[in-house]
Design a protein around this motif. Structure first.
Motif, PDB file in Angstrom:
ATOM      1  N   GLY A  21       0.958  -1.278  -0.021  1.00  0.00           N
ATOM      2  CA  GLY A  21      -0.015  -0.126  -0.007  1.00  0.00           C
ATOM      3  C   GLY A  21       0.730   1.334  -0.093  1.00  0.00           C
ATOM      4  O   GLY A  21       0.480   2.237  -0.674  1.00  0.00           O
ATOM      5  N   SER A  25       1.073   4.062  -3.235  1.00  0.00           N
ATOM      6  CA  SER A  25       1.032   5.409  -2.614  1.00  0.00           C
ATOM      7  C   SER A  25       2.209   6.077  -3.278  1.00  0.00           C
ATOM      8  O   SER A  25       2.015   7.351  -3.871  1.00  0.00           O
ATOM      9  N   SER A  86      -3.680   3.012 -10.009  1.00  0.00           N
ATOM     10  CA  SER A  86      -3.741   3.445  -8.575  1.00  0.00           C
ATOM     11  C   SER A  86      -4.894   4.634  -8.236  1.00  0.00           C
ATOM     12  O   SER A  86      -5.454   4.750  -7.074  1.00  0.00           O
ATOM     13  N   ARG A  89      -7.871   2.708  -7.559  1.00  0.00           N
ATOM     14  CA  ARG A  89      -7.963   2.276  -6.133  1.00  0.00           C
ATOM     15  C   ARG A  89      -8.075   2.949  -5.150  1.00  0.00           C
ATOM     16  O   ARG A  89      -9.007   3.059  -4.134  1.00  0.00           O
ATOM     17  N   HIS A  90      -7.549   4.497  -5.373  1.00  0.00           N
ATOM     18  CA  HIS A  90      -7.878   5.473  -4.392  1.00  0.00           C
ATOM     19  C   HIS A  90      -9.409   5.995  -4.130  1.00  0.00           C
ATOM     20  O   HIS A  90      -9.968   6.188  -3.298  1.00  0.00           O
ATOM     21  N   MET A  93     -11.144   3.618  -2.172  1.00  0.00           N
ATOM     22  CA  MET A  93     -10.874   4.027  -0.722  1.00  0.00           C
ATOM     23  C   MET A  93     -11.331   5.044  -0.192  1.00  0.00           C
ATOM     24  O   MET A  93     -11.725   5.461   0.960  1.00  0.00           O
ATOM     25  N   ASN A 104      -6.613  -4.314   1.095  1.00  0.00           N
ATOM     26  CA  ASN A 104      -5.820  -3.333   0.903  1.00  0.00           C
ATOM     27  C   ASN A 104      -4.525  -3.686   0.226  1.00  0.00           C
ATOM     28  O   ASN A 104      -3.876  -3.027  -0.845  1.00  0.00           O
ATOM     29  N   ARG A 105      -3.702  -4.726   0.677  1.00  0.00           N
ATOM     30  CA  ARG A 105      -2.522  -5.648   0.124  1.00  0.00           C
ATOM     31  C   ARG A 105      -2.923  -6.096  -1.286  1.00  0.00           C
ATOM     32  O   ARG A 105      -2.191  -5.673  -2.135  1.00  0.00           O
ATOM     33  N   ALA A 108      -3.317  -3.334  -3.928  1.00  0.00           N
ATOM     34  CA  ALA A 108      -1.904  -2.427  -4.113  1.00  0.00           C
ATOM     35  C   ALA A 108      -1.374  -3.314  -4.988  1.00  0.00           C
ATOM     36  O   ALA A 108      -0.720  -2.984  -6.048  1.00  0.00           O
TER      37      ALA A 108
END
Length: 131
Positions: A21, A25, A86, A89-90, A93, A104-105, A108
Motif C-alpha cells: 500500500g 501510494s 492506483s 484504487r484510491h 478507498m 488493501n494489500r 495494491a
C-alpha cells in the motif's frame, strides 16, 4: 546546563511496516510527476512535429523508434497505467472501502501487476505482435 533528554521517536516508526500500500501510494505520486513533466514534454514534441514539416516529424519518429525512445515511451505507458489503476484504487478507498489489511494489500499488488500486464499487452500489440 540543562540535562539533555532523549526525545521520543514518532509512534508511526514502531507501528507501521513497509508494505504494498505504501509502495503504490509513493508510485502514484512519482508516476503523476513523471507524466506531468516527461509525458507533457513528449506529447508537446509530438504535436509540434505533427504541426510542422516532414523533417520535423521524421526527427521525432527517429527519436521515438530509437531504443532509448522506446524505453521512454514504454516507461511513460507503464506510468500511465500505474497512475490510472492506483487512482481507481484510491477512488474506492475514498468511499471507505478497501481499508482492511488483506483487501488493501491485494488491491495494491493488483495495481502493480495490472499496470505491467497492460503495458506489456499494449506494446506487444503496437510492435506488431498481434497480426
Amino acid at each position: 546546563m540543562a540535562e539533555q533528554r532523549a526525545r521520543p521517536l514518532s509512534p508511526h516508526l514502531s507501528v507501521w511496516r513497509w508494505g504494498p500500500g505504501m509502495t503504490v501510494s509513493i508510485l502514484h505520486r512519482i508516476t503523476g510527476g513523471a507524466l506531468a513533466v516527461a509525458g507533457l514534454a513528449v506529447l508537446t514534441w509530438w504535436l509540434l512535429a505533427l504541426a510542422g514539416d516532414r523533417e520535423g516529424y521524421a526527427t521525432f519518429n527517429s527519436a521515438a523508434t530509437h531504443w532509448l525512445g522506446l524505453v521512454v515511451l514504454i516507461g511513460l505507458t507503464w506510468a500511465f497505467f500505474q497512475h490510472l489503476l492506483s487512482g481507481i484504487r484510491h477512488l474506492f478507498m475514498d468511499t471507505g472501502e478497501a481499508f482492511e489489511l488483506g483487501v488493501n494489500r491485494t488491491s495494491a499488488i493488483a495495481t502493480i501487476v495490472g499496470s505491467v500486464i497492460l503495458t506489456a499487452a499494449l506494446w506487444f500489440y503496437l510492435l506488431g505482435g498481434v497480426k
